[in-house]
Design a protein around this motif. Structure first.
Motif, mmCIF file in Angstrom:
data_model
loop_
_atom_site.group_PDB
_atom_site.id
_atom_site.type_symbol
_atom_site.label_atom_id
_atom_site.label_comp_id
_atom_site.label_asym_id
_atom_site.label_seq_id
_atom_site.Cartn_x
_atom_site.Cartn_y
_atom_site.Cartn_z
ATOM 1 N N LYS A 141 0.855 -1.187 0.000
ATOM 2 C CA LYS A 141 0.000 0.000 0.000
ATOM 3 C C LYS A 141 0.889 1.234 0.000
ATOM 4 N N ARG A 142 0.759 2.053 -1.018
ATOM 5 C CA ARG A 142 1.719 3.116 -1.238
ATOM 6 C C ARG A 142 1.375 4.372 -0.454
ATOM 7 N N GLN A 143 2.292 4.823 0.382
ATOM 8 C CA GLN A 143 2.223 6.122 1.015
ATOM 9 C C GLN A 143 3.270 7.012 0.342
ATOM 10 N N ALA A 144 3.272 8.280 0.697
ATOM 11 C CA ALA A 144 4.228 9.197 0.071
ATOM 12 C C ALA A 144 5.658 8.752 0.335
ATOM 13 N N ILE A 145 5.939 8.277 1.549
ATOM 14 C CA ILE A 145 7.300 7.855 1.873
ATOM 15 C C ILE A 145 7.678 6.610 1.093
ATOM 16 N N ASP A 146 6.707 5.715 0.838
ATOM 17 C CA ASP A 146 6.986 4.526 0.028
ATOM 18 C C ASP A 146 7.308 4.926 -1.408
ATOM 19 N N ASN A 147 6.587 5.896 -1.916
ATOM 20 C CA ASN A 147 6.879 6.394 -3.266
ATOM 21 C C ASN A 147 8.294 6.974 -3.332
ATOM 22 N N ALA A 148 8.670 7.722 -2.286
ATOM 23 C CA ALA A 148 10.007 8.322 -2.257
ATOM 24 C C ALA A 148 11.084 7.250 -2.199
ATOM 25 N N LEU A 149 10.885 6.231 -1.377
ATOM 26 C CA LEU A 149 11.866 5.154 -1.267
ATOM 27 C C LEU A 149 11.963 4.371 -2.575
ATOM 28 N N PHE A 150 10.826 4.113 -3.207
ATOM 29 C CA PHE A 150 10.841 3.405 -4.486
ATOM 30 C C PHE A 150 11.589 4.212 -5.542
ATOM 31 N N ALA A 151 11.324 5.511 -5.596
ATOM 32 C CA ALA A 151 12.012 6.368 -6.565
ATOM 33 C C ALA A 151 13.507 6.420 -6.287
ATOM 34 N N LEU A 152 13.889 6.477 -5.007
ATOM 35 C CA LEU A 152 15.301 6.521 -4.645
ATOM 36 C C LEU A 152 16.014 5.232 -5.035
ATOM 37 N N MET A 153 15.372 4.099 -4.760
ATOM 38 C CA MET A 153 15.976 2.811 -5.123
ATOM 39 C C MET A 153 16.088 2.668 -6.638
#
Length: 390
Positions: A141-153
């Motif tokens: 379940k995507r939260q803003a922080i998950d989106n940021a971590l995915f983009a960073l990875m």
């Protein structure tokens, strides 16, 4: 040379600071697994970067540990990201990755001892390792922080083929073997590592802080004895319904009959066991169709989801029968626990607080009628009519 040497000490110093910060957070009583994995990852990164950049001052052969340290760092940081959602790196692909790249490193160290092979190995193996974590993070379940971590990875994956291109375009294959510390490739590599390390640390620290706050908030809404919701959670669910975040169509109130006698005759420890067992039955019968909370000493309430509301009366009877049928172990084997149940359906567009009032009236009617009964408060022509559930 002095400037370059100072630069190579900045990165391990940063990693050491991050490791210490995550260790403090991770091993605090309110800490998280994510913080502990991050602390391990940055500690390994600190040691590995020192070994890599200061190898000319270290015993011969220690420099070979830089790549395994890089792998271990990435494994810990990826786990720190995934463990937030109770995920890990997929086992079979990880075993395949290990079976391919670890023997390759062993071969390059012992049979073809040149820098180029190890640099290519690192820039191929590391992005593949990161990509193993991306599907797991994408599915949660995507939260803003998950989106940021995915983009960073994802951005980290891209940097490795770019570094390979720079390595050959800058003709570093000649320079890196003779003047290692002055290699343009190494400076670029550690500059990128420093940027990614800082961004990763900030993102994981932010995610950890959010997880701690969410955990504290969840615990504050859970009854510590029965593990169902408490009165605070119950009131919050009603407010969420009012705000449009949830939709409930009925309320079931449950009150244990003559519970004070159980405490007086068998002790409060026995009373606690009764409450836990009853909460378990309520969760088993109603947890899939609504939200259950303990709102008083021996009083429970269940907010039934709108789509399940037509079956509320049947659910109330099932709850009453389930509680009466609980078998108690010795020395409580002679104990018989019953409950009075009140049910109220929501009129379309009606206020949930009004439904709660009517459910409470139905519960009182069940008590007054002899207990161990389920009563529903129906609305007919604007009047509340009490009916015992058969």
């Amino acid at each position: 040379m002095l400037t370059t040497a100072a630069f190579f000490w900045v990165v391990p110093t940063l990693f050491g600071i991050f490791a210490a910060a995550f260790a403090v957070v991770g091993w605090h009583p309110a800490g998280t697994k994510s913080a502990r994995w991050a602390a391990a990852g940055f500690a390994i990164a600190c040691v590995g970067s020192i070994v890599d950049t200061q190898r000319e001052y270290l015993p011969y052969g220690l420099g070979a540990l830089s790549l395994p340290a890089h792998w271990a760092t990435l494994y810990c940081l990826l786990t720190a990201v995934l463990v937030r959602h109770d995920l890990r790196l997929p086992r079979i692909p990880l075993l395949v990755w290990t079976a391919v790249f670890v023997p390759t490193l062993f071969y390059l160290l012992n049979f073809t001892p040149d820098y180029i092979g190890r640099i290519l190995l690192m820039n191929v193996s590391v992005p593949i390792l990161i990509m193993l974590a991306l599907p797991g993070l994408w599915r949660v379940k995507r939260q803003a922080i998950d989106n940021a971590l995915f983009a960073l990875m994802s951005a980290a994956v891209v940097t490795y083929p770019v570094r390979i291109a720079l390595f050959f375009s800058l003709e570093q294959s000649r320079e890196i073997g003779s003047v290692y510390g002055w290699s343009q490739y190494l400076v670029i590599f550690y500059l990128v590592i420093a940027v990614l390390g800082i961004l990763s640390a900030l993102a994981i620290m932010l995610a950890t802080g959010m997880d701690i706050v969410a955990k504290h908030h969840a615990e504050s809404c859970v009854d510590s004895l029965t593990a169902v919701g408490n009165r605070r959670a119950f009131d919050r669910w009603i407010e969420q319904d009012r705000a449009g975040g949830r939709s409930y169509g009925a309320i079931i109130m449950v009150d244990l009959d003559k519970f004070k006698l159980i405490n007086d005759r068998h002790g409060h420890a026995a009373g606690d066991e009764v409450l836990k067992a009853v909460a378990g039955e309520l969760q088993a019968k109603l947890g899939g169709v609504g939200d259950v909370a303990r709102i008083g000493g021996e009083e429970f309430a269940a907010l039934i989801h709108a789509e399940n509301a037509p079956a509320a009366a049947m659910l109330a009877m099932a709850v009453r029968e389930a509680i009466a049928a609980i078998c108690w172990p010795q020395p409580l084997d002679t104990l018989r626990v019953t409950a009075s149940v009140g049910v109220a359906m929501r009129v379309e567009g009606g206020d949930l607080r009004e439904v709660l009032r009517r459910a409470d009236m139905a519960l009182y009617q069940a008590k007054a009628g002899g207990r161990n009964a389920a009563v529903t408060a129906d609305m007919q022509n604007g009047l509340c009519v009490m009916r015992q559930v058969a």
